[in-house]
Design a protein around this motif. Structure first.
Motif, PDB file in Angstrom:
ATOM      1  N   LEU A   1      -3.294  -3.490  -2.367  1.00 25.86           N
ATOM      2  CA  LEU A   1      -4.182  -2.442  -1.851  1.00 25.86           C
ATOM      3  C   LEU A   1      -5.277  -3.059  -0.978  1.00 25.86           C
ATOM      4  O   LEU A   1      -5.645  -2.514   0.066  1.00 25.86           O
ATOM      5  CB  LEU A   1      -4.810  -1.664  -3.007  1.00 25.86           C
TER       6      LEU A   1
ATOM      7  N   ALA B   1       2.451  -3.916   2.209  1.00 26.61           N
ATOM      8  CA  ALA B   1       1.844  -3.976   0.876  1.00 26.61           C
ATOM      9  C   ALA B   1       2.915  -4.144  -0.202  1.00 26.61           C
ATOM     10  O   ALA B   1       2.730  -4.898  -1.171  1.00 26.61           O
ATOM     11  CB  ALA B   1       1.018  -2.715   0.616  1.00 26.61           C
TER      12      ALA B   1
ATOM     13  N   LEU C   1       1.978  -0.351   7.054  1.00 31.56           N
ATOM     14  CA  LEU C   1       1.051  -0.829   6.032  1.00 31.56           C
ATOM     15  C   LEU C   1       1.658  -0.752   4.638  1.00 31.56           C
ATOM     16  O   LEU C   1       1.497  -1.671   3.823  1.00 31.56           O
ATOM     17  CB  LEU C   1      -0.250  -0.025   6.082  1.00 31.56           C
TER      18      LEU C   1
ATOM     19  N   ASP D   1      -8.878   2.446   1.471  1.00 35.74           N
ATOM     20  CA  ASP D   1      -7.651   2.527   2.265  1.00 35.74           C
ATOM     21  C   ASP D   1      -7.376   3.923   2.801  1.00 35.74           C
ATOM     22  O   ASP D   1      -6.756   4.073   3.867  1.00 35.74           O
ATOM     23  CB  ASP D   1      -6.445   2.085   1.422  1.00 35.74           C
TER      24      ASP D   1
ATOM     25  N   SER E   1      -5.706  -3.190   8.267  1.00 39.12           N
ATOM     26  CA  SER E   1      -6.171  -2.034   9.042  1.00 39.12           C
ATOM     27  C   SER E   1      -7.333  -2.396   9.951  1.00 39.12           C
ATOM     28  O   SER E   1      -7.367  -2.001  11.122  1.00 39.12           O
ATOM     29  CB  SER E   1      -6.573  -0.899   8.091  1.00 39.12           C
TER      30      SER E   1
ATOM     31  N   SER F   1      -1.515 -11.269   5.189  1.00 41.87           N
ATOM     32  CA  SER F   1      -2.046 -10.089   5.868  1.00 41.87           C
ATOM     33  C   SER F   1      -2.492 -10.390   7.287  1.00 41.87           C
ATOM     34  O   SER F   1      -2.406  -9.531   8.172  1.00 41.87           O
ATOM     35  CB  SER F   1      -3.235  -9.513   5.075  1.00 41.87           C
TER      36      SER F   1
ATOM     37  N   SER G   1     -13.878  -7.415   6.084  1.00 39.49           N
ATOM     38  CA  SER G   1     -12.549  -6.980   5.657  1.00 39.49           C
ATOM     39  C   SER G   1     -12.007  -7.855   4.535  1.00 39.49           C
ATOM     40  O   SER G   1     -11.177  -7.407   3.733  1.00 39.49           O
ATOM     41  CB  SER G   1     -11.577  -7.003   6.842  1.00 39.49           C
TER      42      SER G   1
ATOM     43  N   LEU H   1     -10.571   0.707  -4.178  1.00 41.71           N
ATOM     44  CA  LEU H   1      -9.680   0.184  -3.129  1.00 41.71           C
ATOM     45  C   LEU H   1      -8.878   1.302  -2.477  1.00 41.71           C
ATOM     46  O   LEU H   1      -8.650   1.285  -1.261  1.00 41.71           O
ATOM     47  CB  LEU H   1      -8.743  -0.864  -3.723  1.00 41.71           C
TER      48      LEU H   1
ATOM     49  N   ILE I   1      -4.129  -3.906   2.576  1.00 42.77           N
ATOM     50  CA  ILE I   1      -4.087  -2.774   3.516  1.00 42.77           C
ATOM     51  C   ILE I   1      -5.408  -2.653   4.255  1.00 42.77           C
ATOM     52  O   ILE I   1      -5.444  -2.418   5.467  1.00 42.77           O
ATOM     53  CB  ILE I   1      -3.761  -1.467   2.759  1.00 42.77           C
ATOM     54  N   PHE I   2      -6.507  -2.838   3.545  1.00 42.30           N
ATOM     55  CA  PHE I   2      -7.839  -2.796   4.162  1.00 42.30           C
ATOM     56  C   PHE I   2      -7.987  -3.909   5.191  1.00 42.30           C
ATOM     57  O   PHE I   2      -8.490  -3.693   6.301  1.00 42.30           O
ATOM     58  CB  PHE I   2      -8.899  -2.914   3.065  1.00 42.30           C
TER      59      PHE I   2
ATOM     60  N   ARG J   1       1.308   4.067   8.959  1.00 45.55           N
ATOM     61  CA  ARG J   1       1.507   4.416   7.544  1.00 45.55           C
ATOM     62  C   ARG J   1       2.703   3.645   6.991  1.00 45.55           C
ATOM     63  O   ARG J   1       2.623   3.012   5.936  1.00 45.55           O
ATOM     64  CB  ARG J   1       1.741   5.922   7.408  1.00 45.55           C
TER      65      ARG J   1
END
Length: 422
Positions: A335, A303, A299, A400, A342, A273, A369, A396, A338-339, A296
């Motif tokens: 999932l 994932a 990510l 997200d 981001s 990541s 994060s 989660l 993604i956090f 969108r």
């Protein structure tokens, strides 16, 4: 003989501390071999140092000493585990581990990546053998062989240091091209039959995976990354999954094996990541998509690629009757990624072109994060029930969701990236 008695602690707790100490020490030492920046010295710094009228031994000794300080800052966080496991002798272990970790890059800097892998696996295996009671391991003090273990660890640390001084040459090091190693993925990817942006990004991410992470040395943050093929990562995760499977079926004495599975897989998740956007030509993508549409797709594709990488581990978990943990690895870790991606893309994006200035705010964001999703995952690991899995997955998803809805967040992110404000 231990200096402290722990009669008040359940024996399985002390055993767990010991096993985790062995695991952490093995990972710390083995991964230090791949520190291509040799502790604290960048390529340009080494070029400068090579021109100084100072003996190589003096230079490499000073760099190793400085690197020890950096490594100690990380190792000292776990000194309590060492002390709880073997007594007050444990306070010396961080220094010895830091000396080894600072010296190994100077010994192995000229080796090919394959040879570095072999050396790392050999050292990690030697350290980990203590977990099954092998006395002639540098970590055997954690399983009752105090004299043998400390003797081997001290011998290894001192011999590594002296070998590093003898072997390392700044002149040779400065002639090595660090940023591009032989064997990286350079083949072209065919997108001719791919029509949708999400599929374009997914095809790329399933062909070329970037594994990397940030490293902060003396206040200057740099980034180390490696491009690899999907099958190479799948081979590693398949081997990891097989090892986890046998650990469960053989009933190895970990009373919280789920904890280790999550820690290992989350570490791999963070490595994948953290490299987000590092080679993405975002200025081209913005000509055909809005920032929200781009991120969108980006990510989701990242994932999905991570879910494919983690699939072997998840399947082996299911085969070992750990269905909830298997689903956690295959669904909840992507999932969580993604956090991580981001927040990092906005506040702490990796960059090769610019020096990343570390601030308290950015460090806090980066820390949160990683820790927030990990806390959710660990709750599921210690309470492997379907209801807990569902609650954790919902948490989660809630974390997200704002990133898939906020256009202004990504607009500001793109502006920072386009103006090289990292």
């Amino acid at each position: 003989m231990n200096l402290l008695s722990y009669d008040f602690e359940p024996s399985q707790v002390i055993t767990e501390f010991s096993l985790f100490s062995i695991f952490y020490s093995s990972i710390l030492v083995a991964t230090s071999i791949f520190n291509t920046r040799f502790g604290m010295v960048s390529k340009s710094d080494s070029d400068f140092l090579a021109m100084l009228p100072i003996d190589d031994r003096m230079l490499v000794t000073s760099v190793i000493i400085g690197s020890i300080v950096s490594n100690l800052a990380l190792s000292i966080l776990f000194v309590s585990l060492f002390v709880l496991s073997i007594g007050l002798y444990g306070i010396f272990i961080p220094f010895l581990l830091s000396l080894i970790s600072a010296s190994l890059p100077a010994i192995t800097y000229s080796l090919s990546i394959k040879r570095k892998v072999l050396v790392a696996l050999g050292i990690a295996g030697w350290f980990l053998l203590a977990g099954v009671g092998f006395p002639f391991s540098p970590m055997s003090m954690f399983v009752g062989y105090d004299t043998i273990g400390f003797s081997l660890l001290i011998t290894l640390s001192l011999s590594s240091f002296f070998l590093a001084i003898k072997r390392f040459s700044f002149t040779n090091y400065s002639n090595i091209i660090i940023t591009s190693e032989k064997g990286e993925v350079k083949e072209q990817i065919n997108f001719t039959k791919v029509r949708y942006p999400l599929l374009v990004m997914l095809v790329k991410n399933l062909n070329v995976l970037e594994v990397g992470g940030r490293a902060n040395f003396m206040g200057t943050t740099t980034y180390v990354t490696k491009r690899v093929k999907l099958w190479q990562i799948l081979l590693i995760t398949s081997l990891m999954g097989a090892m986890i499977y046998f650990a469960y079926t053989l009933k190895i004495g970990f009373f919280s094996l789920n904890f280790y599975v999550i820690i290992i897989t989350w570490f791999l998740t963070v490595l994948l990541s953290s490299s987000a956007l590092i080679s993405e030509p975002i200025w081209l993508d913005m000509n055909v998509m809005t920032p929200l549409e781009f991120f969108r797709n980006y990510l989701i594709s990242k994932a999905i690629a991570l879910a494919v990488v983690l699939l072997p581990i998840g399947l082996f978990e299911v085969l070992s009757s750990q269905v909830v943990l298997g689903l956690t690895v295959m669904v909840d870790l992507p999932l969580g990624s993604i956090f991580v991606m981001s927040l990092n893309s906005r506040f702490y994006r990796a960059s090769f072109q610019n020096i990343q200035i570390t601030t308290a705010g950015r460090s806090l964001v980066s820390f949160l994060s990683i820790i927030i999703p990990l806390d959710v995952l660990e709750v599921i690991a210690f309470l492997p029930y379907l209801s807990v899995l569902i609650i954790g997955t919902v948490v989660l998803l809630v974390l997200d969701l704002p990133f898939f809805l906020s256009s202004s967040y990504w607009q500001s992110t793109v502006e920072k990236i386009m103006t090289s404000v990292t």
